[in-house]
Design a protein around this motif. Structure first.
Motif, PDB file in Angstrom:
ATOM      1  N   GLY A   1       0.861  -1.197  -0.006  1.00 49.08           N
ATOM      2  CA  GLY A   1       0.076  -0.011  -0.009  1.00 49.08           C
ATOM      3  C   GLY A   1       0.903   1.260   0.101  1.00 49.08           C
ATOM      4  O   GLY A   1       0.594   2.163  -1.008  1.00 49.08           O
ATOM      5  N   LEU A   2       2.051   1.463   0.798  1.00 48.56           N
ATOM      6  CA  LEU A   2       2.808   2.278   0.890  1.00 48.56           C
ATOM      7  C   LEU A   2       3.372   2.626  -0.726  1.00 48.56           C
ATOM      8  O   LEU A   2       3.387   3.837  -0.841  1.00 48.56           O
ATOM      9  CB  LEU A   2       4.129   1.978   1.903  1.00 48.56           C
ATOM     10  N   ILE A   3       3.884   1.247  -1.174  1.00 44.82           N
ATOM     11  CA  ILE A   3       4.640   1.433  -2.389  1.00 44.82           C
ATOM     12  C   ILE A   3       3.630   2.134  -3.474  1.00 44.82           C
ATOM     13  O   ILE A   3       3.933   3.145  -4.178  1.00 44.82           O
ATOM     14  CB  ILE A   3       5.160   0.257  -2.823  1.00 44.82           C
ATOM     15  N   GLY A   4       2.291   1.845  -3.225  1.00 48.58           N
ATOM     16  CA  GLY A   4       1.242   2.292  -4.214  1.00 48.58           C
ATOM     17  C   GLY A   4       1.074   3.870  -4.211  1.00 48.58           C
ATOM     18  O   GLY A   4       0.953   4.602  -5.241  1.00 48.58           O
ATOM     19  N   ARG A   5       1.308   4.045  -2.961  1.00 45.00           N
ATOM     20  CA  ARG A   5       0.798   5.611  -2.775  1.00 45.00           C
ATOM     21  C   ARG A   5       2.234   6.466  -3.223  1.00 45.00           C
ATOM     22  O   ARG A   5       2.269   7.357  -3.828  1.00 45.00           O
ATOM     23  CB  ARG A   5       0.634   5.853  -1.215  1.00 45.00           C
ATOM     24  N   GLY A   6       3.635   5.939  -2.963  1.00 43.16           N
ATOM     25  CA  GLY A   6       4.548   6.455  -3.294  1.00 43.16           C
ATOM     26  C   GLY A   6       4.777   6.440  -4.761  1.00 43.16           C
ATOM     27  O   GLY A   6       4.547   7.418  -5.696  1.00 43.16           O
TER      28      GLY A   6
ATOM     29  N   ARG B   1       4.708   4.724 -22.350  1.00 46.36           N
ATOM     30  CA  ARG B   1       4.296   3.332 -22.575  1.00 46.36           C
ATOM     31  C   ARG B   1       5.223   2.273 -21.988  1.00 46.36           C
ATOM     32  O   ARG B   1       4.916   1.127 -21.162  1.00 46.36           O
ATOM     33  CB  ARG B   1       4.356   3.023 -24.019  1.00 46.36           C
ATOM     34  N   SER B   2       6.690   2.800 -21.891  1.00 41.59           N
ATOM     35  CA  SER B   2       7.491   1.595 -21.080  1.00 41.59           C
ATOM     36  C   SER B   2       7.224   1.937 -19.620  1.00 41.59           C
ATOM     37  O   SER B   2       7.270   0.957 -18.878  1.00 41.59           O
ATOM     38  CB  SER B   2       8.934   1.945 -21.428  1.00 41.59           C
ATOM     39  N   ASP B   3       7.008   2.893 -19.280  1.00 37.18           N
ATOM     40  CA  ASP B   3       6.523   3.325 -17.703  1.00 37.18           C
ATOM     41  C   ASP B   3       5.159   2.491 -17.477  1.00 37.18           C
ATOM     42  O   ASP B   3       5.555   1.961 -16.443  1.00 37.18           O
ATOM     43  CB  ASP B   3       6.179   4.796 -17.590  1.00 37.18           C
ATOM     44  N   ASP B   4       4.465   2.627 -18.276  1.00 34.01           N
ATOM     45  CA  ASP B   4       3.267   1.628 -18.160  1.00 34.01           C
ATOM     46  C   ASP B   4       3.624   0.322 -17.790  1.00 34.01           C
ATOM     47  O   ASP B   4       3.012  -0.378 -17.115  1.00 34.01           O
ATOM     48  CB  ASP B   4       2.217   1.895 -19.118  1.00 34.01           C
ATOM     49  N   GLY B   5       4.401  -0.022 -18.993  1.00 37.81           N
ATOM     50  CA  GLY B   5       4.706  -1.465 -18.969  1.00 37.81           C
ATOM     51  C   GLY B   5       5.329  -1.846 -17.586  1.00 37.81           C
ATOM     52  O   GLY B   5       4.982  -3.180 -16.937  1.00 37.81           O
ATOM     53  N   LEU B   6       6.284  -0.983 -17.105  1.00 35.73           N
ATOM     54  CA  LEU B   6       6.872  -1.394 -15.986  1.00 35.73           C
ATOM     55  C   LEU B   6       5.919  -1.262 -14.825  1.00 35.73           C
ATOM     56  O   LEU B   6       6.229  -2.320 -13.787  1.00 35.73           O
ATOM     57  CB  LEU B   6       7.874  -0.266 -15.753  1.00 35.73           C
ATOM     58  N   GLU B   7       4.862  -0.516 -14.652  1.00 38.16           N
ATOM     59  CA  GLU B   7       4.291  -0.462 -13.622  1.00 38.16           C
ATOM     60  C   GLU B   7       3.219  -1.571 -13.696  1.00 38.16           C
ATOM     61  O   GLU B   7       2.967  -2.203 -12.562  1.00 38.16           O
ATOM     62  CB  GLU B   7       3.196   0.757 -13.621  1.00 38.16           C
ATOM     63  N   ARG B   8       3.045  -2.124 -14.696  1.00 36.63           N
ATOM     64  CA  ARG B   8       2.103  -3.420 -14.598  1.00 36.63           C
ATOM     65  C   ARG B   8       2.844  -4.326 -14.433  1.00 36.63           C
ATOM     66  O   ARG B   8       2.336  -5.427 -13.699  1.00 36.63           O
ATOM     67  CB  ARG B   8       1.539  -3.574 -16.140  1.00 36.63           C
ATOM     68  N   LYS B   9       4.208  -4.631 -14.667  1.00 35.74           N
ATOM     69  CA  LYS B   9       5.195  -5.713 -14.261  1.00 35.74           C
ATOM     70  C   LYS B   9       5.091  -5.490 -12.704  1.00 35.74           C
ATOM     71  O   LYS B   9       5.126  -6.790 -12.050  1.00 35.74           O
ATOM     72  CB  LYS B   9       6.515  -5.449 -14.937  1.00 35.74           C
TER      73      LYS B   9
ATOM     74  N   ALA C   1       1.206  -8.856  -7.158  1.00 36.71           N
ATOM     75  CA  ALA C   1       0.045  -9.747  -7.018  1.00 36.71           C
ATOM     76  C   ALA C   1       0.503 -11.185  -6.999  1.00 36.71           C
ATOM     77  O   ALA C   1       0.023 -12.072  -6.184  1.00 36.71           O
ATOM     78  CB  ALA C   1      -0.979  -9.619  -8.386  1.00 36.71           C
ATOM     79  N   PHE C   2       1.483 -11.507  -7.596  1.00 40.95           N
ATOM     80  CA  PHE C   2       2.368 -12.848  -7.536  1.00 40.95           C
ATOM     81  C   PHE C   2       2.578 -12.983  -5.978  1.00 40.95           C
ATOM     82  O   PHE C   2       2.172 -14.128  -5.180  1.00 40.95           O
ATOM     83  CB  PHE C   2       3.280 -13.197  -8.424  1.00 40.95           C
ATOM     84  N   LEU C   3       3.478 -12.061  -5.516  1.00 37.34           N
ATOM     85  CA  LEU C   3       3.965 -12.096  -4.122  1.00 37.34           C
ATOM     86  C   LEU C   3       3.029 -12.376  -3.198  1.00 37.34           C
ATOM     87  O   LEU C   3       2.888 -13.273  -2.175  1.00 37.34           O
ATOM     88  CB  LEU C   3       4.749 -10.993  -3.957  1.00 37.34           C
ATOM     89  N   ARG C   4       1.710 -11.652  -3.317  1.00 39.54           N
ATOM     90  CA  ARG C   4       0.706 -11.615  -2.614  1.00 39.54           C
ATOM     91  C   ARG C   4       0.077 -12.926  -2.425  1.00 39.54           C
ATOM     92  O   ARG C   4      -0.348 -13.536  -1.379  1.00 39.54           O
ATOM     93  CB  ARG C   4      -0.309 -10.608  -2.638  1.00 39.54           C
ATOM     94  N   ARG C   5      -0.256 -13.670  -3.562  1.00 41.97           N
ATOM     95  CA  ARG C   5      -0.827 -15.023  -3.591  1.00 41.97           C
ATOM     96  C   ARG C   5      -0.011 -15.990  -3.049  1.00 41.97           C
ATOM     97  O   ARG C   5      -0.371 -16.866  -2.292  1.00 41.97           O
ATOM     98  CB  ARG C   5      -0.853 -15.299  -5.215  1.00 41.97           C
ATOM     99  N   ARG C   6       1.418 -15.948  -2.897  1.00 42.02           N
ATOM    100  CA  ARG C   6       2.368 -16.506  -2.323  1.00 42.02           C
ATOM    101  C   ARG C   6       2.229 -16.630  -1.037  1.00 42.02           C
ATOM    102  O   ARG C   6       1.994 -17.614  -0.123  1.00 42.02           O
ATOM    103  CB  ARG C   6       3.822 -16.439  -2.847  1.00 42.02           C
TER     104      ARG C   6
END
Lengths: 338, 287
Positions: free
Chosen positions: A333-338, B8-16, B22-27
């Protein structure tokens, strides 16, 4: 020769959780005239129309109960895994108790059916195990101690009875570890430790059976005829690490020798149960059993998968989420905000 | 234009990052599925395979031939030669099958693997299991592609001087397994693994002490210490052969030792021949 439905049912170990639940379920069946529950201590919960008889199954007194009440069906649930009772006494209960009970069954002319609670622990746990055990598989390393060895011996005596009384319908159920809101076992105590120690470098595959499913299987085996040996477990498999993460339990991998040392210390100083060698092996190598035979025979599938049984246990104990996941969500959450 | 691309590359990085989180959270939440063998497809696909793929593509520069022989679906038994002192060939074979044929390969591994901490459960998470008739039959019965190295330790631990010479093919378990499951055998030859850790000597006392089948001495290990653990960058080629259908045999054939030995020998000859052909095709070991 279709055996008539169970008329007089004797349930052993009725003062403990599983016995009480099975007795309560059976007495609701109008086809059963009498349900007799036996145990060495009085039941803690109400048994309804079940007649409680305080008798030690290790003594010949059990034979009198069986013959005088003309018992035709025995549901033997008195397999103790409790760590709070000294080991020598547990063995006495499990093995000598079963011998006395089976001797009484063999004598009784009214006997028609025997249902025995055994355990999947009879397969042992070793790195050389097949991935999945079926009822036909022999253990690669037979259990040499504790509860698991008792279960092996109990099954041996049941086999002996089968040979001598081939007219009996005998069902032996090898249950995976029970979980659910009402279960108190070495496993539940382990899972609820403040920090759960696991074996470093190993992540065993585990299966659970929900108490409701266990009771239902025992009920069906009692009121219907399903002779044979059956594995009982919820569908699917959980890894120990995965289960602990789902429960939000903090866990700490430690080398196997220190794990048993922790168990010893817990037993000595904190009144905990310690880890029996068979529990330790199970937590190292795990075990998976095949339940195809049971599902085919009953044309029924356990309602709770292993994961669902575990989830029900977690929510009943209010272990729930928290710990690492909570921390992660705050951080991200912190990262998301930052 | 430039700014646009940057965005666009910024966008891609953010998505990554988002999908990584999300993967880490699932784990962390334990929200993934494993099968009864302990196979964890998500962990395998996201963590284990990419590591193996880096070795496969950039270090060993693996080329694959005969992928059309790997069936698109249904059970089959892939039988390959085993070499390299450290069984990296199994991992590379599973990358080849995964990336080339879009199938997951379930390997049958030695019991030693499952006794070792970490290795055992990583192997299960990657979808592999203990070599044995029960597990093989169960996997094939579910229509999985099963990979096996019938030479076992005799193959993987043979001295460098014996490279590309097939050892004994076990006791015919592969033929029995394939006959009982009614699946074809696909021979495979792996060239290149022999040179990754050339085993020029075996330090037996230490092996016995550690409970290992051998303790290899290679030109770089233990001479260079930890650096000696790096596999030499040999050039790899993997060849899949034509499936050998066993449909002509009936179900009892698995109980006839003569038939079983004949089939096993036939498979072995096939793999050996493919091995020689592929070796010629590759040429020099490190170029």
């Amino acid at each position: 020769m279709p055996a008539a439905a169970a008329r007089v049912v004797l349930v052993t170990g009725v003062s403990r959780f599983l016995g009480a639940r099975v007795a309560n379920t059976l007495q609701a069946d109008p086809g059963i005239e009498r349900v007799i529950g036996v145990d060495t201590v009085p039941p803690s919960m109400s048994l309804g129309r079940t007649e409680f008889v305080r008798v030690d199954i290790r003594t010949p007194g059990i034979a009198k109960v069986i013959s005088s009440a003309e018992v035709d069906t025995v549901v033997h649930l008195n397999l103790v895994s409790s760590p709070s009772v000294p080991r020598a006494k547990v063995k006495e209960f499990n093995v000598i108790g079963t011998m006395q009970l089976l001797a009484a069954c063999q004598r009784s002319p009214d006997m028609r059916k025997l249902v025995v609670r055994s355990s999947a622990a009879v397969y042992g746990s070793s790195p050389m195990d097949p991935a999945v055990f079926t009822e036909r598989d022999e253990p690669v390393e037979a259990p040499t101690s504790g509860y698991a060895k008792d279960a092996v011996e109990v099954e041996g005596y049941v086999r002996g009875l089968c040979r001598r009384r081939s007219d009996l319908t005998v069902s032996v159920l090898r249950f995976a570890n029970f979980l659910g809101p009402g279960v108190d076992s070495p496993l539940t105590r382990y899972l609820t430790m403040p920090v759960v120690p696991t074996v470093l470098g190993f992540d065993p595959r585990l299966q659970f059976v929900h108490e409701d499913d266990g009771v239902e299987v025992l009920r069906r085996m009692t009121v219907e005829d399903h002779p044979g040996w059956f594995n009982v477990a919820g569908d699917g498999v959980l890894l120990l690490s995965q289960a602990l993460r789902r429960a939000g339990r903090p866990y700490l991998p430690v080398p196997a020798p220190s794990l048993s040392a922790i168990g010893d210390m817990g037993r000595r100083f904190a009144g905990l149960s310690g880890f029996s060698p068979e529990l330790l092996r199970w937590l190292t190598y795990g075990r998976v059993i095949d339940t195809g035979a049971l599902i085919d025979e009953l044309a029924w599938r356990p309602k709770y998968e292993s994961a669902a049984a575990f989830a029900d246990f977690v929510s009943a104990r209010e272990l729930g989420r928290g710990g690492p996941l909570h921390l992660f969500d705050r951080l991200s959450g912190l990262i998301g905000r930052g | 234009m430039n700014a646009h691309r940057e965005e666009r590359s910024d966008d891609g990085l953010e998505r990554k990052i988002a999908s990584g989180l999300a993967f880490l959270r699932r784990r962390i939440a334990g929200e993934y599925e494993v099968d009864e063998f302990g196979f964890d497809p998500e962990f395998n696909g996201t963590v284990l395979l990419p590591v193996a793929r880096a070795l496969y593509e950039h270090w060993f520069r693996t080329e694959v031939f005969g992928l059309e022989h790997v069936p698109e679906k249904g059970g089959a038994l892939i039988v390959a030669n085993h070499s390299g002192t450290v069984p990296l060939d199994g991992i590379m074979l599973s990358v080849a099958v995964h990336d080339g044929a879009d199938r997951r390969l379930r390997l049958l591994g030695a019991d030693l693997v499952y006794q070792m901490p970490l290795l055992g459960h990583l192997s299960r998470k990657a979808g592999h299991t203990l070599a044995g008739p029960a597990d093989a039959a169960r996997l094939l019965g579910k229509g999985e592609l099963v990979g096996v190295f019938p030479e076992g330790f005799k193959g993987v631990g043979k001295p460098f001087a014996d490279r590309y010479k097939l050892q004994r093919f076990g006791r015919g378990g592969i033929a029995q397994t394939a006959l009982r499951a009614g699946v074809p055998i696909i021979p495979a030859a792996i060239v290149g693994a022999e040179e990754i850790y050339p085993k020029i000597a075996d330090f037996r006392p230490l092996a016995r002490l550690l409970g290992l089948p051998y303790f290899p001495i290679t030109p770089t290990f233990p001479l260079l210490g930890v650096a000696g653990l790096l596999p030499l960058p040999s050039k790899w080629m993997i060849q899949f052969g034509e499936p050998m259908s066993l449909a002509e045999y009936d179900a009892d054939a698995a109980d006839d030792p003569m038939t079983v030995f004949n089939i096993t020998d036939h498979v072995r000859e096939n793999v050996q021949q493919m091995l020689y052909d592929t070796l010629l095709r590759r040429g020099p070991a490190f170029l």
